[in-house]
Every structure is written in C-alpha cells, then in structure tokens.
Scaffold this active site. Sequence first.
Site, PDB file in Angstrom:
ATOM      1  N   GLY A  69       0.818  -0.992  -0.216  1.00 23.17           N
ATOM      2  CA  GLY A  69       0.061   0.062  -0.089  1.00 23.17           C
ATOM      3  C   GLY A  69       0.773   1.121  -0.081  1.00 23.17           C
ATOM      4  N   ALA A  70       1.852   1.150  -0.596  1.00 23.77           N
ATOM      5  CA  ALA A  70       3.139   2.266  -0.697  1.00 23.77           C
ATOM      6  C   ALA A  70       2.766   3.204  -1.689  1.00 23.77           C
ATOM      7  CB  ALA A  70       4.303   1.712  -0.790  1.00 23.77           C
ATOM      8  N   ARG A  82       0.068   5.590  -1.602  1.00 23.57           N
ATOM      9  CA  ARG A  82      -0.251   6.839  -0.882  1.00 23.57           C
ATOM     10  C   ARG A  82      -0.475   6.726   0.473  1.00 23.57           C
ATOM     11  NH1 ARG A  82      -6.543   5.919  -3.048  1.00 23.57           N
ATOM     12  NH2 ARG A  82      -7.023   4.624  -1.203  1.00 23.57           N
ATOM     13  N   VAL A 133      -2.783  -7.778  -2.355  1.00 27.08           N
ATOM     14  CA  VAL A 133      -2.511  -8.454  -1.028  1.00 27.08           C
ATOM     15  C   VAL A 133      -3.548  -9.568  -0.507  1.00 27.08           C
ATOM     16  CG1 VAL A 133      -0.641  -6.785  -0.419  1.00 27.08           C
ATOM     17  CG2 VAL A 133      -3.114  -6.969   0.525  1.00 27.08           C
ATOM     18  N   ASN A 166       1.197  -3.049   5.383  1.00 28.13           N
ATOM     19  CA  ASN A 166       0.341  -1.870   5.760  1.00 28.13           C
ATOM     20  C   ASN A 166      -0.981  -1.578   4.794  1.00 28.13           C
ATOM     21  OD1 ASN A 166      -0.123   1.575   5.912  1.00 28.13           O
ATOM     22  ND2 ASN A 166       0.176   1.300   3.667  1.00 28.13           N
ATOM     23  N   SER A 173      -4.946  -0.651  13.871  1.00 29.60           N
ATOM     24  CA  SER A 173      -5.653   0.508  14.030  1.00 29.60           C
ATOM     25  C   SER A 173      -6.097   0.428  15.623  1.00 29.60           C
ATOM     26  CB  SER A 173      -6.905   0.492  13.099  1.00 29.60           C
ATOM     27  OG  SER A 173      -7.565   1.517  13.378  1.00 29.60           O
ATOM     28  N   TYR A 176     -13.968  -3.928   9.912  1.00 31.17           N
ATOM     29  CA  TYR A 176     -12.550  -3.361  10.267  1.00 31.17           C
ATOM     30  C   TYR A 176     -12.014  -3.672  11.282  1.00 31.17           C
ATOM     31  CZ  TYR A 176      -8.983   0.468   9.954  1.00 31.17           C
ATOM     32  OH  TYR A 176      -7.809   1.171   9.626  1.00 31.17           O
ATOM     33  N   ALA A 231     -12.984  -5.970  13.584  1.00 27.46           N
ATOM     34  CA  ALA A 231     -12.551  -7.232  13.546  1.00 27.46           C
ATOM     35  C   ALA A 231     -11.326  -7.955  13.018  1.00 27.46           C
ATOM     36  CB  ALA A 231     -13.751  -8.283  12.920  1.00 27.46           C
ATOM     37  N   LYS A 288      -8.790  -5.890  12.236  1.00 23.96           N
ATOM     38  CA  LYS A 288      -7.581  -5.162  12.932  1.00 23.96           C
ATOM     39  C   LYS A 288      -7.229  -5.638  14.356  1.00 23.96           C
ATOM     40  CE  LYS A 288      -6.105  -2.267   9.672  1.00 23.96           C
ATOM     41  NZ  LYS A 288      -4.910  -2.400   8.958  1.00 23.96           N
TER      42      LYS A 288
HETATM   43  N1  LIG Z   1      -5.840   6.683   7.785  1.00 19.62           N
HETATM   44  C1  LIG Z   1      -6.100   6.316   9.062  1.00 19.62           C
HETATM   45  O1  LIG Z   1      -6.672   7.378   9.752  1.00 19.62           O
HETATM   46  C2  LIG Z   1      -5.674   4.918   9.805  1.00 19.62           C
HETATM   47  C3  LIG Z   1      -5.738   4.904  10.914  1.00 19.62           C
HETATM   48  C4  LIG Z   1      -5.286   3.782  11.693  1.00 19.62           C
HETATM   49  C5  LIG Z   1      -4.798   2.643  10.895  1.00 19.62           C
HETATM   50  N2  LIG Z   1      -4.574   3.010   9.440  1.00 19.62           N
HETATM   51  C6  LIG Z   1      -4.165   1.755   8.601  1.00 19.62           C
HETATM   52  O2  LIG Z   1      -3.296   2.191   7.985  1.00 19.62           O
HETATM   53  C7  LIG Z   1      -3.085   1.567   6.665  1.00 19.62           C
HETATM   54  C8  LIG Z   1      -3.053   2.500   5.602  1.00 19.62           C
HETATM   55  O3  LIG Z   1      -4.081   3.391   5.633  1.00 19.62           O
HETATM   56  P1  LIG Z   1      -4.121   4.801   4.625  1.00 19.62           P
HETATM   57  O4  LIG Z   1      -5.128   5.637   5.166  1.00 19.62           O
HETATM   58  O5  LIG Z   1      -2.875   5.293   4.421  1.00 19.62           O
HETATM   59  O6  LIG Z   1      -4.906   4.144   3.360  1.00 19.62           O
HETATM   60  P2  LIG Z   1      -5.125   4.578   1.819  1.00 19.62           P
HETATM   61  O7  LIG Z   1      -6.438   4.103   1.396  1.00 19.62           O
HETATM   62  O8  LIG Z   1      -4.911   6.017   1.662  1.00 19.62           O
HETATM   63  O9  LIG Z   1      -3.891   3.686   1.192  1.00 19.62           O
HETATM   64  C9  LIG Z   1      -3.914   2.489   1.044  1.00 19.62           C
HETATM   65  C10 LIG Z   1      -3.166   1.890   0.063  1.00 19.62           C
HETATM   66  O10 LIG Z   1      -3.094   0.520  -0.215  1.00 19.62           O
HETATM   67  C11 LIG Z   1      -3.440   0.151  -1.684  1.00 19.62           C
HETATM   68  N3  LIG Z   1      -4.141  -0.893  -1.309  1.00 19.62           N
HETATM   69  C12 LIG Z   1      -5.397  -1.309  -0.984  1.00 19.62           C
HETATM   70  N4  LIG Z   1      -5.900  -2.521  -0.988  1.00 19.62           N
HETATM   71  C13 LIG Z   1      -4.725  -3.259  -1.757  1.00 19.62           C
HETATM   72  C14 LIG Z   1      -4.537  -4.477  -1.981  1.00 19.62           C
HETATM   73  N5  LIG Z   1      -5.567  -5.336  -1.936  1.00 19.62           N
HETATM   74  N6  LIG Z   1      -3.642  -4.919  -2.476  1.00 19.62           N
HETATM   75  C15 LIG Z   1      -2.417  -4.003  -2.647  1.00 19.62           C
HETATM   76  N7  LIG Z   1      -2.624  -2.694  -2.175  1.00 19.62           N
HETATM   77  C16 LIG Z   1      -3.672  -2.300  -1.631  1.00 19.62           C
HETATM   78  C17 LIG Z   1      -4.225   1.294  -2.346  1.00 19.62           C
HETATM   79  O11 LIG Z   1      -4.189   1.104  -3.462  1.00 19.62           O
HETATM   80  C18 LIG Z   1      -3.592   2.416  -1.347  1.00 19.62           C
HETATM   81  O12 LIG Z   1      -2.626   2.927  -2.278  1.00 19.62           O
HETATM   82  C19 LIG Z   1      -4.165   0.615   6.817  1.00 19.62           C
HETATM   83  O13 LIG Z   1      -3.711  -0.583   6.899  1.00 19.62           O
HETATM   84  C20 LIG Z   1      -5.255   1.219   7.551  1.00 19.62           C
HETATM   85  O14 LIG Z   1      -6.157   0.537   7.900  1.00 19.62           O
HETATM   86  C21 LIG Z   1      -5.229   4.036   8.856  1.00 19.62           C
END
Ligand SMILES: NC(=O)c1ccc[n+]([C@@H]2O[C@H](COP(=O)([O-])OP(=O)(O)OC[C@H]3O[C@@H](n4cnc5c(N)ncnc54)[C@H](O)[C@@H]3O)[C@@H](O)[C@H]2O)c1
Length: 154
Positions: free
Chosen positions: A4-5, A7, A55, A81, A132, A145, A147, A149
Amino acid sequence: MITGAGRGIGRAIALKLAAHGADIAAVDLKTEFMQETVAEVCKLGRKAWAFAANVSEAASVEAAAEQILKEAGRVDILVNNAGITKDGLLMRMSEADWDAVWTSTSRERSLTKAFSRSLLKQKSGRIINIASVIGLIGNAGQCNYAASKAGVIV
Ligand SMILES: NC(=O)c1ccc[n+]([C@@H]2O[C@H](COP(=O)([O-])OP(=O)(O)OC[C@H]3O[C@@H](n4cnc5c(N)ncnc54)[C@H](O)[C@@H]3O)[C@@H](O)[C@H]2O)c1
C-alpha cells in the site's frame, strides 16, 4: 518492502525509511499508483522498485514476493500496511464488504509467510503489521474493519 505504498501512510513510511537509508520495494495494486513514491525515494538517493500485487490474493502475493527477492536481493523490513474500509452497519453489510475488508487484512499472513524462509535464513529482519486503534475499541459501522484489525493486534 511496504504494501500500500502508493499513497497515504504507506507512502509516508516508504519515504521515512528511505530517508533513514533503506532501499524501497513498494507494493500496490497497480505500478502506476507508485510512480510518485518511487520518484520521491530516488530523489532521496535510494533505490526503489514498484511491484504490482493484490495482497488479498495469495497467488499474487507469492508471485510478488518471488519477484522482489529476485530483483532486490533481500528484504530486511516487511511493512504490511495495505488495508481498506467498507463501512456499514452490520444489519445492512453485504457479505462481499465483510469479506473484502477481512481478506485484505488477514492476507498479511500470506505475505509474511512468503518472506519467512528468507528472513529465517538471514537470521535478521523486522515485520511490522499496521493495525488500528479501532481494533481495540471498535467503532459504529466498522465491525468488519474492527474485527480484522483486532486479529492483527492479537
Ligand atoms: N488513515 C487512518 O486514519 C488510519 C488509522 C489507523 C490505521 N490505518 C491503517 O493504515 C493503513 C494505511 O491506511 P491509509 O489511510 O494510508 O490508506 P489509503 O487508502 O490512503 O492507502 C492504502 C493503499 O493501499 C493500497 N491497497 C489497498 N488494497 C490493496 C490490496 N488489496 N493490495 C495492494 N494494495 C492495496 C491502495 O491502493 C492504497 O495505495 C491501513 O492498513 C489502515 O487500516 C489508517
């Protein structure tokens, strides 16, 4: 290596690790999602590769892991991630929305498994799973989500 790199938090982790001297294997659904991450890592003077993988699919993860080890040589830090949300109250949540969120998180196991042999051989490495706070406290409309996490945390 960071999933998920393309963005968000994944990109931020990639840039921070690169700033600390790491070469970066970026993984996301499509290589074009990672163009900016790769360009920014290169500006920091580190090597960067972009690998397209889903993934949520074991076969895709295994193929990516093989390709990454072939091209990058080794992985020292694996950051699981990538994650998604598909929010909704349980009474209205489709099976597909439950499964999509559950699978994208629980499949971290497949990626960790795919690298476990090389990490064991190296006798060194770090695996970081992004959870999370919702996995600890739950949240209205996010039972899938929360469950998934919680599973990462436990
Ligand atoms: N944003 C928040 O407030 C927050 C808080 C706590 C935890 N998180 C966790 O942090 C992580 C990243 O969150 P974010 O806000 O940066 O998300 P985001 O949606 O901005 O980015 C996620 C990235 O993962 C990629 N992705 C999604 N599904 C995929 C798959 N099946 N295979 C490969 N790549 C995939 C997407 O294309 C995207 O580039 C997640 O696991 C999220 O649950 C986020």
